[in-house]
Design a protein around this motif. Structure first.
Motif, PDB file in Angstrom:
ATOM      1  N   ALA A 126       0.836  -1.207   0.000  1.00  0.00           N
ATOM      2  CA  ALA A 126       0.000   0.000   0.000  1.00  0.00           C
ATOM      3  C   ALA A 126       0.867   1.252   0.000  1.00  0.00           C
ATOM      4  CB  ALA A 126      -0.921  -0.012   1.220  1.00  0.00           C
ATOM      5  N   GLU A 127       1.893   1.243   0.831  1.00  0.00           N
ATOM      6  CA  GLU A 127       2.787   2.402   0.940  1.00  0.00           C
ATOM      7  C   GLU A 127       3.510   2.665  -0.392  1.00  0.00           C
ATOM      8  OE1 GLU A 127       2.774   4.169   3.628  1.00  0.00           O
ATOM      9  OE2 GLU A 127       4.520   5.471   3.343  1.00  0.00           O
ATOM     10  N   VAL A 128       4.003   1.591  -1.003  1.00  0.00           N
ATOM     11  CA  VAL A 128       4.733   1.712  -2.272  1.00  0.00           C
ATOM     12  C   VAL A 128       3.809   2.273  -3.355  1.00  0.00           C
ATOM     13  CG1 VAL A 128       5.747   0.324  -4.143  1.00  0.00           C
ATOM     14  CG2 VAL A 128       6.441  -0.068  -1.779  1.00  0.00           C
ATOM     15  N   LEU A 129       2.588   1.766  -3.425  1.00  0.00           N
ATOM     16  CA  LEU A 129       1.663   2.201  -4.480  1.00  0.00           C
ATOM     17  C   LEU A 129       1.143   3.616  -4.219  1.00  0.00           C
ATOM     18  CD1 LEU A 129      -0.314  -1.107  -5.143  1.00  0.00           C
ATOM     19  CD2 LEU A 129       1.524  -0.115  -6.524  1.00  0.00           C
ATOM     20  N   THR A 130       0.881   3.932  -2.953  1.00  0.00           N
ATOM     21  CA  THR A 130       0.409   5.280  -2.610  1.00  0.00           C
ATOM     22  C   THR A 130       1.460   6.315  -3.012  1.00  0.00           C
ATOM     23  OG1 THR A 130      -0.813   4.348  -0.756  1.00  0.00           O
ATOM     24  CG2 THR A 130      -0.490   6.725  -0.726  1.00  0.00           C
ATOM     25  N   ALA A 131       2.726   5.989  -2.760  1.00  0.00           N
ATOM     26  CA  ALA A 131       3.819   6.918  -3.110  1.00  0.00           C
ATOM     27  C   ALA A 131       3.898   7.142  -4.617  1.00  0.00           C
ATOM     28  CB  ALA A 131       5.148   6.374  -2.592  1.00  0.00           C
ATOM     29  N   ARG A 132       3.305   6.221  -5.389  1.00  0.00           N
ATOM     30  CA  ARG A 132       3.325   6.372  -6.853  1.00  0.00           C
ATOM     31  C   ARG A 132       2.001   6.883  -7.419  1.00  0.00           C
ATOM     32  NH1 ARG A 132       6.935   3.817  -4.916  1.00  0.00           N
ATOM     33  NH2 ARG A 132       9.040   3.872  -5.785  1.00  0.00           N
ATOM     34  N   GLY A 133       1.190   7.464  -6.553  1.00  0.00           N
ATOM     35  CA  GLY A 133      -0.001   8.158  -7.025  1.00  0.00           C
ATOM     36  C   GLY A 133      -1.264   7.325  -7.110  1.00  0.00           C
ATOM     37  N   HIS A 134      -1.217   6.101  -6.611  1.00  0.00           N
ATOM     38  CA  HIS A 134      -2.433   5.284  -6.644  1.00  0.00           C
ATOM     39  C   HIS A 134      -3.244   5.520  -5.369  1.00  0.00           C
ATOM     40  CE1 HIS A 134      -0.750   3.311 -10.120  1.00  0.00           C
ATOM     41  NE2 HIS A 134       0.386   3.167  -9.454  1.00  0.00           N
ATOM     42  N   LYS A 135      -4.544   5.229  -5.480  1.00  0.00           N
ATOM     43  CA  LYS A 135      -5.418   5.363  -4.318  1.00  0.00           C
ATOM     44  C   LYS A 135      -5.573   3.965  -3.724  1.00  0.00           C
ATOM     45  CE  LYS A 135      -9.249   8.357  -3.370  1.00  0.00           C
ATOM     46  NZ  LYS A 135     -10.439   7.805  -2.862  1.00  0.00           N
ATOM     47  N   VAL A 136      -5.084   3.768  -2.519  1.00  0.00           N
ATOM     48  CA  VAL A 136      -4.997   2.403  -1.991  1.00  0.00           C
ATOM     49  C   VAL A 136      -5.718   2.268  -0.657  1.00  0.00           C
ATOM     50  CG1 VAL A 136      -3.419   0.501  -1.482  1.00  0.00           C
ATOM     51  CG2 VAL A 136      -2.687   2.305  -3.038  1.00  0.00           C
ATOM     52  N   VAL A 196      12.090   0.978  -1.140  1.00  0.00           N
ATOM     53  CA  VAL A 196      11.854   0.461   0.217  1.00  0.00           C
ATOM     54  C   VAL A 196      12.497   1.400   1.239  1.00  0.00           C
ATOM     55  CG1 VAL A 196      12.176  -1.507   1.760  1.00  0.00           C
ATOM     56  CG2 VAL A 196      11.772  -1.892  -0.678  1.00  0.00           C
ATOM     57  N   ASN A 197      11.676   2.201   1.896  1.00  0.00           N
ATOM     58  CA  ASN A 197      12.199   3.090   2.950  1.00  0.00           C
ATOM     59  C   ASN A 197      12.078   2.399   4.306  1.00  0.00           C
ATOM     60  OD1 ASN A 197       9.517   3.271   3.707  1.00  0.00           O
ATOM     61  ND2 ASN A 197       9.170   5.201   2.633  1.00  0.00           N
ATOM     62  N   GLU A 198      12.438   3.104   5.360  1.00  0.00           N
ATOM     63  CA  GLU A 198      12.456   2.498   6.690  1.00  0.00           C
ATOM     64  C   GLU A 198      11.076   2.008   7.130  1.00  0.00           C
ATOM     65  OE1 GLU A 198      14.002   5.023   9.797  1.00  0.00           O
ATOM     66  OE2 GLU A 198      13.367   3.570  11.330  1.00  0.00           O
ATOM     67  N   LYS A 199      10.060   2.789   6.794  1.00  0.00           N
ATOM     68  CA  LYS A 199       8.697   2.417   7.186  1.00  0.00           C
ATOM     69  C   LYS A 199       8.274   1.115   6.495  1.00  0.00           C
ATOM     70  CE  LYS A 199       4.294   4.904   7.227  1.00  0.00           C
ATOM     71  NZ  LYS A 199       3.682   6.093   6.587  1.00  0.00           N
ATOM     72  N   ILE A 200       8.507   1.053   5.186  1.00  0.00           N
ATOM     73  CA  ILE A 200       8.158  -0.154   4.423  1.00  0.00           C
ATOM     74  C   ILE A 200       9.002  -1.331   4.905  1.00  0.00           C
ATOM     75  CG2 ILE A 200       8.205  -1.178   2.096  1.00  0.00           C
ATOM     76  CD1 ILE A 200       7.719   1.765   1.058  1.00  0.00           C
ATOM     77  N   ALA A 201      10.269  -1.063   5.196  1.00  0.00           N
ATOM     78  CA  ALA A 201      11.157  -2.126   5.681  1.00  0.00           C
ATOM     79  C   ALA A 201      10.654  -2.679   7.012  1.00  0.00           C
ATOM     80  CB  ALA A 201      12.581  -1.594   5.809  1.00  0.00           C
ATOM     81  N   THR A 202      10.156  -1.800   7.883  1.00  0.00           N
ATOM     82  CA  THR A 202       9.610  -2.244   9.173  1.00  0.00           C
ATOM     83  C   THR A 202       8.395  -3.143   8.947  1.00  0.00           C
ATOM     84  OG1 THR A 202      10.386  -0.244  10.274  1.00  0.00           O
ATOM     85  CG2 THR A 202       8.603  -1.446  11.355  1.00  0.00           C
ATOM     86  N   GLN A 203       7.513  -2.703   8.066  1.00  0.00           N
ATOM     87  CA  GLN A 203       6.305  -3.499   7.776  1.00  0.00           C
ATOM     88  C   GLN A 203       6.701  -4.878   7.234  1.00  0.00           C
ATOM     89  OE1 GLN A 203       4.915  -0.510   5.089  1.00  0.00           O
ATOM     90  NE2 GLN A 203       3.533   0.443   6.569  1.00  0.00           N
TER      91      GLN A 203
END
Ligand code: 5GP
Ligand code: MN
Length: 341
Positions: free
Chosen positions: A41-51, A161-168
């Motif tokens: 969700a985080e990866v797709l949201t960062a690319r402009g998708h509505k998730v 993959v940032n720290e938040k995504i890495a934690t998830q």
């Protein structure tokens, strides 16, 4: 892990323009379902998708700290039926950490009603069901989170993959491998973990948040279950435990408190297979674990209308606790006669 690059291209094409995406996980969601859903969700949201992330029922309290977990819509609590609307409008539906819509019960039925959305499966359970347009099915992956990491990196590179995504993602990997103690621990997995670690995630903190954050009631319930409720069969090779609603109430039970209990009998050297029966509203949840060649996926399919992985599976029983245990003992004996345990 070898993922199908044609699938990656198909995903890339699918996400080439802004999409409305719904990510779905399984009933009784665990760290893997939540971590891999939220990371995508985080990866797709960062690319402009509505998730939107949605789960059939709530998840345990010791997973509530996971970044963004508060944004997950719990279908069972969704009295305003927001989820049905979001699902109806979705262009893309991703099922993560489940091999079939039936693993999401009523939420799965809601998803099935949207017949136009592209359906994507990203999962590590055996026997993926039909009906998905893009399928990443990797039972050789120790977790969906590791598979999700591989898919994300193939799509958008390690920088995605940032720290938040890495934690998830780390939560999913850690919980599904039993903190790196179960099977399928490959060099590639540790390379992925190294990359997650390089983002700055706090591994001891993540461990503490999940495994050292229980209530006193859970500790006492655990002691009670092992001491009073663990029974053995076949000369100590097979174990089972059960918890009734009355017993759970006695220890101020909160959802998730019995998670992991089923693993404990396998800490006994000669133990090969373990089962946990937990009373739920209207049925008994069956959890199964095994060691080595003993195949509890087949056992769960054959005797408890379920499935999962070779060494970790589950199912349901719709008869009383006594009858469930009787059925289990009979099934274990049958399995034993066939040389399967
Ligand atoms: P747990 O015992 O932790 O609930 O589940 C262990 C494994 O079995 C998980 O991979 C889970 O997805 C799978 N599993 C648990 N319950 C069911 C079920 O009712 N049906 C199926 N097909 N798989 C299940
Ligand atoms: Mn999983």
């Amino acid at each position: 892990m070898n993922i199908d690059m044609k699938n990656i291209e198909a995903l890339r094409e699918l996400f080439a323009e802004p999409r409305k995406v719904v990510i779905v996980g399984h009933t009784n969601p665990d760290g893997d379902a939540i971590g891999s859903s939220l990371a995508l969700a985080e990866v797709l949201t960062a690319r402009g998708h509505k998730v939107a992330c949605t789960l059939p029922n709530n998840y345990p309290y010791y997973l509530r700290w996971i970044p963004n977990s508060e944004s997950i819509i719990i279908y069972r609590n969704d009295e305003e039926h927001i989820t049905d609307k979001i699902i109806g409008e979705a262009d893309v539906i991703v099922c993560a950490d489940m091999n079939s819509l039936s693993r999401a019960d009523a939420l799965g039925e809601a998803v099935a009603k949207n017949s136009t959305a592209k359906r994507v499966l990203i999962d590590h359970h055996l026997f993926p069901s039909e009906g998905f347009d893009i399928v990443f099915s990797h039972p050789e992956s120790s977790s969906t989170a590791f598979l999700m990491y591989t898919v994300i990196v193939a799509l958008y590179g390690k920088e995605a993959v940032n720290e938040k995504i890495a934690t998830q993602l780390y939560v999913g990997i850690m919980t599904d491998t039993g903190n790196f103690a179960f099977s399928h621990l490959t060099p590639e997995l540790f390379e992925a973990v190294a990359a997650l670690s390089a983002t700055g995630i706090d591994i001891p903190q993540i461990y503490n948040n999940v495994y050292n954050s229980f209530t006193e009631g859970r500790a006492r319930l655990f002691g009670y279950t092992i001491n009073r409720k663990m029974k053995t069969l076949l000369g100590g090779k097979v174990a089972y435990m059960s918890l009734t609603e009355e017993e759970m109430r006695r220890f101020w039970f909160q959802q998730g408190d019995n998670e992991g209990f089923v693993n404990y009998p396998l800490s006994i050297k000669k133990m090969k297979m373990s089962a946990m029966f937990t009373a739920q509203q209207g049925f008994i949840r069956v959890s199964l674990r095994s060691r080595g060649d003993i195949d509890v996926d087949t056992f769960a399919r054959r005797y408890f209308n379920g499935g999962g992985h070779k060494n970790a599976a589950g199912g349901k029983s719709f008869v009383s606790m006594e009858e469930t245990i009787e059925h289990y003992i009979k099934s274990v004996n049958e399995y034993h006669e066939e040389g399967l345990v």
